[in-house]
Design an enzyme around this catalytic site. Structure first.
Site, PDB file in Angstrom:
ATOM      1  N   HIS A  18     -12.701  -3.590  12.902  1.00  0.00           N
ATOM      2  CA  HIS A  18     -12.016  -4.877  12.741  1.00  0.00           C
ATOM      3  C   HIS A  18     -10.567  -4.671  12.304  1.00  0.00           C
ATOM      4  O   HIS A  18      -9.652  -5.303  12.831  1.00  0.00           O
ATOM      5  CB  HIS A  18     -12.772  -5.724  11.722  1.00  0.00           C
ATOM      6  CG  HIS A  18     -12.227  -7.108  11.568  1.00  0.00           C
ATOM      7  ND1 HIS A  18     -12.152  -7.745  10.353  1.00  0.00           N
ATOM      8  CD2 HIS A  18     -11.708  -7.971  12.461  1.00  0.00           C
ATOM      9  CE1 HIS A  18     -11.609  -8.943  10.511  1.00  0.00           C
ATOM     10  NE2 HIS A  18     -11.347  -9.102  11.781  1.00  0.00           N
ATOM     11  N   HIS A  65     -11.007  11.772   5.534  1.00  0.00           N
ATOM     12  CA  HIS A  65      -9.781  10.975   5.648  1.00  0.00           C
ATOM     13  C   HIS A  65      -8.583  11.734   5.097  1.00  0.00           C
ATOM     14  O   HIS A  65      -7.492  11.726   5.683  1.00  0.00           O
ATOM     15  CB  HIS A  65      -9.960   9.659   4.891  1.00  0.00           C
ATOM     16  CG  HIS A  65      -8.747   8.787   4.934  1.00  0.00           C
ATOM     17  ND1 HIS A  65      -8.155   8.386   6.110  1.00  0.00           N
ATOM     18  CD2 HIS A  65      -7.990   8.243   3.936  1.00  0.00           C
ATOM     19  CE1 HIS A  65      -7.102   7.632   5.848  1.00  0.00           C
ATOM     20  NE2 HIS A  65      -6.973   7.549   4.542  1.00  0.00           N
ATOM     21  N   HIS A 119      -7.539 -16.184   3.806  1.00  0.00           N
ATOM     22  CA  HIS A 119      -7.479 -15.252   4.944  1.00  0.00           C
ATOM     23  C   HIS A 119      -7.785 -15.973   6.254  1.00  0.00           C
ATOM     24  O   HIS A 119      -7.093 -15.780   7.256  1.00  0.00           O
ATOM     25  CB  HIS A 119      -8.482 -14.119   4.706  1.00  0.00           C
ATOM     26  CG  HIS A 119      -8.574 -13.153   5.848  1.00  0.00           C
ATOM     27  ND1 HIS A 119      -7.476 -12.597   6.459  1.00  0.00           N
ATOM     28  CD2 HIS A 119      -9.656 -12.639   6.504  1.00  0.00           C
ATOM     29  CE1 HIS A 119      -7.857 -11.782   7.421  1.00  0.00           C
ATOM     30  NE2 HIS A 119      -9.173 -11.808   7.473  1.00  0.00           N
ATOM     31  N   GLU A 153     -11.091 -15.512   0.537  1.00  0.00           N
ATOM     32  CA  GLU A 153     -11.631 -15.486   1.899  1.00  0.00           C
ATOM     33  C   GLU A 153     -11.106 -16.651   2.728  1.00  0.00           C
ATOM     34  O   GLU A 153     -10.728 -16.479   3.898  1.00  0.00           O
ATOM     35  CB  GLU A 153     -13.162 -15.530   1.841  1.00  0.00           C
ATOM     36  CG  GLU A 153     -13.859 -15.772   3.173  1.00  0.00           C
ATOM     37  CD  GLU A 153     -13.642 -14.669   4.194  1.00  0.00           C
ATOM     38  OE1 GLU A 153     -13.959 -14.900   5.380  1.00  0.00           O
ATOM     39  OE2 GLU A 153     -13.152 -13.585   3.814  1.00  0.00           O
ATOM     40  N   HIS A 160      -0.616   0.919   0.718  1.00  0.00           N
ATOM     41  CA  HIS A 160      -1.180   1.898   1.648  1.00  0.00           C
ATOM     42  C   HIS A 160      -1.382   1.287   3.036  1.00  0.00           C
ATOM     43  O   HIS A 160      -1.056   1.898   4.060  1.00  0.00           O
ATOM     44  CB  HIS A 160      -2.518   2.394   1.093  1.00  0.00           C
ATOM     45  CG  HIS A 160      -2.994   3.678   1.676  1.00  0.00           C
ATOM     46  ND1 HIS A 160      -2.315   4.867   1.541  1.00  0.00           N
ATOM     47  CD2 HIS A 160      -4.110   3.968   2.415  1.00  0.00           C
ATOM     48  CE1 HIS A 160      -2.982   5.827   2.153  1.00  0.00           C
ATOM     49  NE2 HIS A 160      -4.076   5.311   2.694  1.00  0.00           N
TER      50      HIS A 160
END
Length: 313
Positions: free
Chosen positions: A123, A223, A61, A58, A288
């Protein structure tokens, strides 16, 4: 600010934004979103947190996002000093800065306050738009540098490429972009709700063409269906672009988008195959994410060039 330096700066901001996207995907797929607790910008009350896997993922990031924010701000400021000044470059740089700030605010809100999965999926979409804008800025900077180096050849190439480009092509590409964004949002929603396991097997979902749409199955199936229809849409777009525009640059971009959506669908198959292998799943999820970002960038570039060339007829 020379054209070469601006191109390098815009490339750095583009690469940085891609790293932000990939780092965010790692945070989500490793469940490290709460690695720094509810503290922001500190991590568990410290500038340099104690080492745990979740806190370091985290915090990394956040660190990459902070560096990228400075790069985007620098590119925005530099866009006003490029000679001759370009409204197009300033527009891309301004948009990149705006969406970078928005995605940073959403990230902060997700840490400090409880945030729904639906909002968290947005986001990722905001970050992808910011990435696309930095990419468009780099593409403009590269074209601008070539134009300054050889203005006569660039003008001749522009005149030749502007033939037979219908104005309707831009509208079609814009519609495909909007639909692609919806499919991306569905994928981000599946990722944040951890409902990827709702469809076991590929290409069938739980052994059925149309499964029972209950529980965790419906987001995963929606999806998949959206991705399949996106593939069909890009086949049609490629045929339409090749037939109606007669433009090699646009046809090449449409072909690239078609190839990327095929790779994206195949990477989706890899996701289902590695779903129960956490060590491998992180990398297939990154693949992906990477492919869909490049696909969306390709559509953005196609839309911009279709608009520009249609206006120069």
């Amino acid at each position: 600010m020379t054209a070469r330096r601006f191109r390098i700066l815009s490339l750095a901001s583009c690469i940085g934004m891609l790293l932000v996207l990939l780092a965010g995907a790692i945070v989500t797929n490793t469940g490290s979103g709460e690695g720094c607790g509810t503290d922001w910008p500190l991590c568990n009350g410290k500038f340099i947190p104690a080492y745990t896997l979740e806190s370091m993922v985290e915090y990394s990031h956040r660190f990459v996002t902070g560096i990228e924010g400075l790069l985007v701000l620098a590119a925005f400021a530099a866009s006003f000093f490029v000679k001759p000044r370009s409204r197009e470059a300033i527009g891309y740089a301004s948009g990149a800065l705006l969406f970078t700030v928005i995605q940073a605010i959403l990230g902060m809100m997700a840490v400090i306050w409880p945030t729904s999965d639906a909002v968290m999926a947005i986001h990722f979409g905001i970050s992808m738009i910011a990435f696309s804008l930095t990419w468009l800025l780099y593409v403009w900077a590269r074209r601008h540098e070539k134009a300054l180096a050889n203005p006569q050849a660039d003008a001749a190439a522009e005149r030749a490429s502007s033939r037979s480009v219908p104005a309707s092509l831009f509208k079609w590409v814009l519609a495909v972009m909007a639909y692609c964004y919806i499919v991306v949002y569905l994928g981000a929603y599946v990722r944040h709700t951890s409902t990827a396991g709702g469809c076991v097997g590929w290409p069938l979902c739980n052994g059925e063409l149309i499964p029972e749409l209950t529980g965790v199955t419906w987001p995963a199936f929606a999806h998949r269906l959206g991705a399949f229809l996106l593939g069909i849409t890009l086949v049609v777009l490629f045929i339409y672009t090749r037939k109606m525009s007669g433009n090699r640059e646009l046809t090449r971009s449409a072909a690239m988008a078609l190839g990327l959506v095929v790779l994206q669908i195949l990477s989706g198959w890899l996701l289902t195959e590695t779903l129960n292998n956490e060590d491998v799943y992180v990398f297939t999820a990154l693949l992906h994410t990477f492919i869909i970002c490049i696909l969306f960038n390709t559509l953005c570039s196609l839309a911009v060039r279709a608009y520009q060339l249609s206006r120069r007829r």
